[in-house]
Motif scaffolding. Structure first.
Motif, PDB file in Angstrom:
ATOM      1  N   GLU A 131       0.846  -1.180   0.000  1.00 41.19           N
ATOM      2  CA  GLU A 131       0.000   0.000   0.000  1.00 41.19           C
ATOM      3  C   GLU A 131       0.891   1.242   0.000  1.00 41.19           C
ATOM      4  N   ILE A 133       1.255   5.517  -1.559  1.00 38.66           N
ATOM      5  CA  ILE A 133       0.661   6.656  -2.240  1.00 38.66           C
ATOM      6  C   ILE A 133       1.748   7.296  -3.085  1.00 38.66           C
ATOM      7  N   GLU A 193      -1.757  12.186  -1.290  1.00 40.99           N
ATOM      8  CA  GLU A 193      -2.763  11.660  -2.202  1.00 40.99           C
ATOM      9  C   GLU A 193      -3.639  12.802  -2.726  1.00 40.99           C
ATOM     10  N   SER A 217      -1.756   9.055  -6.174  1.00 37.45           N
ATOM     11  CA  SER A 217      -2.908   8.304  -5.686  1.00 37.45           C
ATOM     12  C   SER A 217      -2.443   7.086  -4.906  1.00 37.45           C
ATOM     13  N   ARG A 218      -3.379   6.446  -4.250  1.00 41.16           N
ATOM     14  CA  ARG A 218      -3.075   5.226  -3.515  1.00 41.16           C
ATOM     15  C   ARG A 218      -2.864   4.083  -4.509  1.00 41.16           C
ATOM     16  N   ASP A 220      -2.432   0.094  -4.925  1.00 41.92           N
ATOM     17  CA  ASP A 220      -2.507  -1.274  -4.409  1.00 41.92           C
ATOM     18  C   ASP A 220      -1.741  -2.160  -5.372  1.00 41.92           C
TER      19      ASP A 220
END
Length: 444
Positions: A131, A133, A193, A217-218, A220
């Motif tokens: 995870e 950013i 973010e 942005s985040r 994943d």
């Protein structure tokens, strides 16, 4: 002058909230850049092993203060506060962090043992969970201007069209060649973010630059992508050994077998490493249960063998070639060397980066981390990898004009034959030919 109060020293203990064991290259650069900007010095790995450790002993602050050399540290602090022309612009925290980094740098364990301030430590933890950013690129900061090693699948950088080999000419108008500390490039790109960063880049081999504005942005991370090549050859790319890598490789192998896969290419190029238990899990897909994967050697010279687990690996038989390059590090070296040493398949490419210390993060009072090399890891046959790397069984250098192919760019997880014949990735093509030859030899 008013200065921040220095915290009382206390014994440090290993980090206990998930991150414990690592084998890493340029760790601080990784965390400082953290976009998933992985600041690469030709290779970065973070091998983390989820274990609980007992509190470790440490030299107390009183013992440190009794050292004759401690006076030099104290005197240096006083000289800065009394004489430095812009002393008010520097906090005590910055000075203490700088001194801590300096002590660890003095160990000479370049790119491995390191000091992380609380912000960097938080990013370190987030990265272990997949995870982050940021914008999603791996970069090499040991060249000027910095060069993109790889955009991360599905990341803002990937969607913006940034390509492997692109030079980062400027960040928000700041010329990267004029930045003294290469790691500061990562600091410029990093941000909150939803905020924007503008990059000026130059495609490899071109003179003109192009500009993109990317919203952070985040991210994943999905470390596994795959595609079927002609003649039912399964090509799996593992970008790092982050959480979910084993499951992703298992799924790719199952999908490939369902489509009639006759051979497998495991692409670990530019793989910086990751979780140690994921390395064990991935290696266990290709090697029989209880096979020696790698070895660990502690400070007293004692050696412990680490073995594969489970008897239901998805591709423990059948033609296999592992692709590596000089940016393959740590966990990627564990898996590739185990395939090589156990004669399970060929390793094709060039000598890997050479990660070889097992790192243990110790949490300090304010949340910062002192990450120290506590063990060496060795190949299954006991060869030291630190600063040497893993030699391939088949050496193939990437042609200067070649482009590294990525499986996630092909629709339907298929690379059509007419497209495959146009690829310039000579390493992938060589691996493909090697697998095909093994398929023909075995009659599979």
């Amino acid at each position: 002058m008013d200065h921040e109060t220095q915290p009382e020293p206390r014994p440090s203990t290993p980090r206990r909230n998930g991150l414990v064991r690592t084998a890493s290259l340029h760790l601080r650069a990784l965390v400082t850049a953290a976009l998933l900007l992985v600041a690469m010095g030709a290779g970065v790995g973070i091998d983390r092993y989820l274990l609980e450790f007992s509190p470790a002993g440490a030299q107390s602050g009183n013992e440190l203060a009794e050292l004759d050399e401690f006076g030099i540290l104290s005197d240096t602090y006083s000289l800065i506060r009394e004489n430095y022309v812009e002393s008010d612009e520097v906090t005590d925290e910055q000075l203490i962090y700088g001194a801590s980094r300096g002590m660890i740098d003095a160990l000479g364990d370049e790119g491995h043992s390191t000091f992380l301030d609380p912000e960097e430590a938080d990013v370190f933890e987030a990265s272990s969970r997949g995870e982050l950013i940021g914008i999603g690129i791996q970069i090499d900061t040991e060249v000027s201007p910095p060069v993109v090693i790889m955009p991360i699948q599905g990341s803002p950088a990937f969607e913006a069209g940034i390509e492997a080999g692109d030079e980062i000419v400027a960040v928000d108008g700041v010329d990267t060649t004029e930045i003294d500390d290469p790691e500061d490039v990562g600091n410029l790109i990093r941000g909150d973010e939803g905020t924007d960063v503008t990059l000026e880049l130059r495609h490899e081999g071109e003179e003109d630059t192009y500009e993109v504005t990317i919203t952070r942005s985040r991210i994943d991370l999905n470390p596994v992508s795959w595609a079927m090549l002609p003649e039912e050859i399964l090509w799996i790319r593992l970008s790092e050994f982050s959480s979910g890598a084993t499951e992703g490789v298992q799924e790719a192998l199952r999908e490939g077998k369902a489509r009639g896969a006759k051979g497998v290419i495991l692409d670990l190029r530019a793989n910086p490493g990751g979780l140690v238990f994921e390395a064990i899990g991935v290696g266990s897909q290709f090697l029989p249960n209880d096979t020696v994967l790698y070895q660990e050697q502690d400070v007293d010279g004692a050696i412990r063998e680490v073995r594969t687990v489970g008897s239901n690996g998805e591709w423990q038989q059948g033609p296999l070639v592992v692709l590596v390059n000089d940016n393959s590090a740590s966990a990627a070296e564990i898996v590739s060397s185990s395939i090589r040493d156990n004669e399970r398949g060929e390793v094709l490419g060039v000598t890997t980066f050479g990660t070889g210390t097992v790192l243990l993060p110790f949490e300090l009072e304010d949340g910062s981390l002192a990450v120290l090399g506590t063990e060496l890891w060795l190949t299954a046959e006991g060869e030291e990898i630190w600063k040497k790397g893993v030699d391939p069984t088949i050496e193939v250098e990437l042609d200067p004009e070649a482009d590294v192919a990525l499986p996630y760019t092909y629709a339907g997880n298929v690379v059509p034959e007419d497209v495959f014949t146009t690829l310039l990735d000579n390493q992938l093509i060589a691996a493909y030919e090697e697998v095909l030859e093994a398929v023909e030899a075995t009659g599979t």
